[in-house]
Write a protein that holds these residues in place. Structure first.
Motif, PDB file in Angstrom:
ATOM      1  N   UNK A 106      42.799   9.808  11.749  1.00  0.00           N
ATOM      2  CA  UNK A 106      41.735  10.278  10.874  1.00  0.00           C
ATOM      3  C   UNK A 106      42.184  10.790   9.523  1.00  0.00           C
ATOM      4  N   UNK A 107      43.490  10.839   9.261  1.00  0.00           N
ATOM      5  CA  UNK A 107      43.961  11.310   7.961  1.00  0.00           C
ATOM      6  C   UNK A 107      43.674  10.235   6.927  1.00  0.00           C
ATOM      7  N   UNK A 108      42.803  10.562   6.004  1.00  0.00           N
ATOM      8  CA  UNK A 108      42.417   9.623   4.950  1.00  0.00           C
ATOM      9  C   UNK A 108      42.364  10.370   3.625  1.00  0.00           C
ATOM     10  N   UNK A 109      42.499   9.621   2.579  1.00  0.00           N
ATOM     11  CA  UNK A 109      42.326  10.199   1.255  1.00  0.00           C
ATOM     12  C   UNK A 109      43.474  11.068   0.794  1.00  0.00           C
ATOM     13  N   UNK A 110      44.563  11.108   1.568  1.00  0.00           N
ATOM     14  CA  UNK A 110      45.658  11.989   1.209  1.00  0.00           C
ATOM     15  C   UNK A 110      46.420  11.494  -0.003  1.00  0.00           C
ATOM     16  N   UNK A 111      46.557  10.199  -0.138  1.00  0.00           N
ATOM     17  CA  UNK A 111      47.289   9.623  -1.259  1.00  0.00           C
ATOM     18  C   UNK A 111      46.362   8.786  -2.131  1.00  0.00           C
ATOM     19  N   UNK A 112      45.142   9.217  -2.264  1.00  0.00           N
ATOM     20  CA  UNK A 112      44.151   8.498  -3.052  1.00  0.00           C
ATOM     21  C   UNK A 112      43.575   9.424  -4.079  1.00  0.00           C
ATOM     22  N   UNK A 113      42.955   8.973  -5.131  1.00  0.00           N
ATOM     23  CA  UNK A 113      42.538   7.592  -5.359  1.00  0.00           C
ATOM     24  C   UNK A 113      43.705   6.713  -5.795  1.00  0.00           C
ATOM     25  N   UNK A 114      43.628   5.470  -5.433  1.00  0.00           N
ATOM     26  CA  UNK A 114      44.635   4.491  -5.827  1.00  0.00           C
ATOM     27  C   UNK A 114      44.002   3.528  -6.807  1.00  0.00           C
ATOM     28  N   UNK A 115      44.837   2.882  -7.573  1.00  0.00           N
ATOM     29  CA  UNK A 115      44.327   1.955  -8.584  1.00  0.00           C
ATOM     30  C   UNK A 115      44.927   0.569  -8.355  1.00  0.00           C
ATOM     31  N   UNK A 116      44.461  -0.377  -9.131  1.00  0.00           N
ATOM     32  CA  UNK A 116      44.990  -1.745  -9.086  1.00  0.00           C
ATOM     33  C   UNK A 116      45.410  -2.137 -10.503  1.00  0.00           C
ATOM     34  N   UNK A 117      46.594  -1.691 -10.928  1.00  0.00           N
ATOM     35  CA  UNK A 117      47.039  -2.010 -12.283  1.00  0.00           C
ATOM     36  C   UNK A 117      47.334  -3.496 -12.439  1.00  0.00           C
TER      37      UNK A 117
END
Length: 139
Positions: A106-117
């Protein structure tokens, strides 16, 4: 003196898991998951970059020991190692979080937001970092 210094000195109680000549590992009182452990140097260094380079390997060795110890009793599939450096660092004493993980925990969003360069954006940042490394090596 911060709370980690107080734990190290014994003035504040903590659930100590490991203590070596240079590091202490104790359970986080506000864990992400049970077994979430903090590894920090006994000597006071405010951030990861203040920690002497010769102690980095020992820090990771202690974290490895904790992560491996978490596997069987906590039924952990893996480990998340996290350190904050100034931003979101709640205690001004270098420390590494060793967090046991399970698939679908259930661990989500810990390393977000992410982008698509774009490829060009990646190249630009890569050029900047390579130049900074070259500048660092020249010093």
């Amino acid at each position: 003196m911060d709370v980690f210094d107080q734990i190290i000195s014994g003035a504040t109680p903590a659930e100590v898991i490991l203590r070596t000549d240079r590091f202490i590992a104790f359970l986080d009182v506000r864990p992400v998951f049970p077994g979430h452990t903090l590894v920090c140097p006994l000597d006071h260094y405010e951030t990861l970059y203040d920690l002497p380079v010769e102690l980095y390997a020992e820090l990771l060795i202690a974290a490895r020991r904790i992560g491996l110890a978490q596997q069987a009793p906590l039924v952990a599939d893996g480990t998340l190692l996290v350190t904050n450096n100034v931003v979101s660092q709640s205690v001004p004493h270098d420390h590494l979080h060793v967090i046991p993980r399970r698939r679908k925990d259930g661990l989500r969003g810990f390393l977000w937001p992410r982008s698509r360069p774009t490829v060009e954006e990646l190249r630009t940042v890569g050029d900047q970092l390579r130049a900074a490394l070259t500048d660092e090596e020249a010093r």
